[in-house]
Design a protein around this motif. Structure first.
Motif, PDB file in Angstrom:
ATOM      1  N   SER A 137      -0.143  48.926  95.621  1.00 38.24           N
ATOM      2  CA  SER A 137      -1.196  49.597  94.848  1.00 38.24           C
ATOM      3  C   SER A 137      -2.602  49.155  95.242  1.00 38.24           C
ATOM      4  N   VAL A 144      -0.040  59.366  98.939  1.00 36.72           N
ATOM      5  CA  VAL A 144       0.305  59.737  97.569  1.00 36.72           C
ATOM      6  C   VAL A 144       0.449  58.489  96.704  1.00 36.72           C
ATOM      7  N   LYS A 193      -3.514  55.253  96.145  1.00 37.23           N
ATOM      8  CA  LYS A 193      -4.614  56.121  95.741  1.00 37.23           C
ATOM      9  C   LYS A 193      -5.980  55.461  95.889  1.00 37.23           C
ATOM     10  N   ASN A 194      -6.006  54.214  96.391  1.00 39.06           N
ATOM     11  CA  ASN A 194      -7.268  53.525  96.606  1.00 39.06           C
ATOM     12  C   ASN A 194      -7.608  53.414  98.093  1.00 39.06           C
ATOM     13  N   TYR A 207      -4.297  66.269 100.916  1.00 41.32           N
ATOM     14  CA  TYR A 207      -4.136  65.420  99.735  1.00 41.32           C
ATOM     15  C   TYR A 207      -5.180  64.304  99.729  1.00 41.32           C
ATOM     16  N   LEU A 236      -8.265  63.263  96.839  1.00 45.09           N
ATOM     17  CA  LEU A 236      -8.410  61.962  96.180  1.00 45.09           C
ATOM     18  C   LEU A 236      -9.870  61.536  96.093  1.00 45.09           C
ATOM     19  N   THR A 241     -11.509  59.360  97.873  1.00 48.58           N
ATOM     20  CA  THR A 241     -11.693  57.907  97.994  1.00 48.58           C
ATOM     21  C   THR A 241     -12.002  57.483  99.429  1.00 48.58           C
TER      22      THR A 241
END
Length: 515
Positions: A170, A193, A196-197, A217, A221, A223
């Motif tokens: 994560s 997916v 997410k960072n 995708y 996001l 990011t």
């Protein structure tokens, strides 16, 4: 007291480098410093390492940069070994892992706080043992809870299944893949997916990445800040439209098309319409690096050049179709530009790609000179070939940059228009510190001798220049003006001629390029 101890230790480290001391002697010094500044300890006695505060040991370990040195220090006592294990944030491993998965598991168990891991199998051969595989990535995901930065190079045994295991990391914010041929777009999709960072993604020679769902995708996001795609054969300029809203966040874009496949790239009509209809803000873009790209009017990356108001660095290498108006629009928008590098295709290569070849002219350079008052680095080059361009940038355009901007670094390659008159103009370049001249055949000894008059020049590099001899360097001999002189493959300059012309001199002569 602790502040005083830090001051003493810092002072000692400045004058006694750990590189030249045995580590036993170094730690004796640290213990002695601690004793002297502690009023509670008899100065005649010497305390052990176990008595030093954790903060001091961490400070000592933090000042040791080389991995081999850190390993040596950690063996001095159990306490330092324990604290080093806790402090170690990064490791770099590769062919020495044998057996790979078991060795990686041992390292991860020892260093529980790893944030950055680099695994490189450059130079790997089968006799060195089996490479890290998908199970190794599973070990990373389960044993490195703080993993933020992962770099995988030449890891040819890793597949999409292994990459998908990293989706559970994560904290992962940076991923670099260099020649991982079994990875496809599905594996990258599963990773983005889950992570997410993700702020940095570099894909280099990932030959089987074909599906672009991951790119779309990633764009949603919002990011991604640093995106690098190099020599991924199936990914073309038109695909970058899928980044959508993420263009606003992007700070650094590097996009390079494999030169062997450049001519096969065609634009999807739908993608062209999307580029033209969608306003793509690039307010945060600081660096734009494009190699072998096709930049045509109203298509793809041509829409980006004029929308980067904070751009500081741009590099366009063999980008076909760039027009004066593209550079002018970019210059007017990017007043903070500090570095520009242009490698222009030769006149004879353009018709192969476009029916109406378009060249950049002095108008581009003049626009940059007029609006980019912070410009410090300029690199101009024409493609290697039997027929270099004679009619693109002229001496007048180059001099406009030198006269208007605080140029500190100037590099010219294959620029036949730059001659002794240009060298004379550099005598008034008060900021110029670095000058690189490659295949600038119009420069003679008369122009080279003017280098001694350049106000702040400290680095001079000459490569493959036919018109200069030892006589051109004679005013520099014994002058102590230059910090570095590098002469490569100049047939009329001898090793004796460069002797004493700078504090540091490098000389190489391989004349095979002439034949």
């Amino acid at each position: 007291m602790l502040a005083l101890l830090y001051a003493i230790i810092s002072e000692r480290i400045l004058f006694l480098s750990l590189e030249y001391l045995t580590y036993e002697l170094s730690f004796s010094l640290f213990r002695l410093c601690y004793c002297r500044c502690s009023p509670l300890i008899d100065n005649r006695s010497l305390i052990s390492m176990d008595d030093l505060p954790d903060e001091v040991v961490w400070d000592i370990l933090g000042r040791i940069k080389k991995t081999v040195d850190k390993n040596s220090v950690s063996l001095t006592c159990k306490r330092v070994h324990k604290l080093d294990n806790e402090q170690r944030k990064s490791i770099r491993v590769g062919c020495g892992l044998d057996p790979a998965n078991e060795a990686l598991a041992t390292l991860c168990n020892r260093f529980r706080n790893l944030e950055k891991v680099e695994i490189s199998y450059s130079g790997w051969m089968s006799r060195l043992g089996k490479q890290l595989d998908d199970q190794g990535l599973c070990i990373l995901s389960s044993s490195c809870p703080y993993l933020k930065d992962l770099n995988l190079s030449y890891c040819t045994f890793i597949t999409d299944a292994g990459l998908s295991r990293l989706a559970s990391c994560s904290h992962l914010s940076a991923l670099k893949l260099n020649f991982t041929p079994r990875i496809s777009g599905c594996g990258i999709l599963s990773l983005v997916v889950g992570c997410k960072n993700l702020r940095l993604l570099h894909l280099i020679r990932c030959l089987n990445v074909s599906s672009m769902e991951w790119l779309e995708y990633l764009g949603k996001l919002e990011t991604i800040e640093d995106l690098c795609i190099k020599n991924c054969r199936v990914i073309g300029e038109g695909d970058l439209i899928k980044l959508g809203p993420s263009w606003l966040k992007l700070k650094r874009l590097q996009f390079e098309v494999d030169a062997n496949y450049r001519y096969m790239k065609v634009y999807d009509r739908l993608a062209v319409d999307q580029w033209q209809k969608q306003w793509i803000p690039c307010d945060n873009m600081l660096e734009l690096n494009l190699v072998n790209s096709i930049i045509s009017p109203g298509r793809g990356l041509a829409c980006v050049l004029g929308k980067c108001k904070n751009l500081e660095k741009i590099h366009l290498d063999m980008c076909v179709g760039v027009r004066d108006c593209d550079i002018i629009r970019m210059a007017r928008k990017s007043s903070n530009l500090r570095s520009i590098s242009l490698r222009v295709p030769s006149d004879f290569s353009l018709p192969l790609l476009m029916n109406n070849p378009i060249r950049l002219t002095d108008e581009s350079l003049k626009a940059v000179a007029e609006t980019c008052s912070h410009l410090e680095s300029v690199r101009l080059s024409f493609s290697d070939g039997e027929f270099p361009s004679f009619s693109s940038f002229t001496l007048h355009g180059i001099l406009s940059l030198i006269q208007r901007c605080p140029i500190k670094e100037l590099a010219l390659d294959h620029v036949y228009s730059f001659n002794d008159v240009g060298m004379e103009a550099l005598c008034s370049a008060e900021y110029l510190r670095i000058l690189e001249l490659t295949r600038c055949q119009e420069i003679t000894d008369e122009g080279l001798q003017l280098v001694a008059q350049f106000p702040k020049l400290c680095i001079l590099k000459l490569s493959k220049c036919l018109g200069v001899t030892d006589d051109g360097l004679r005013p520099l001999v014994g002058s102590h003006k230059l910090e570095l002189l590098a002469v490569d493959d100049c047939p009329q300059i001898s090793e004796r001629g460069v002797h004493g012309a700078a504090k540091l001199v490098t000389f190489k002569q391989d004349l095979s390029w002439m034949y």
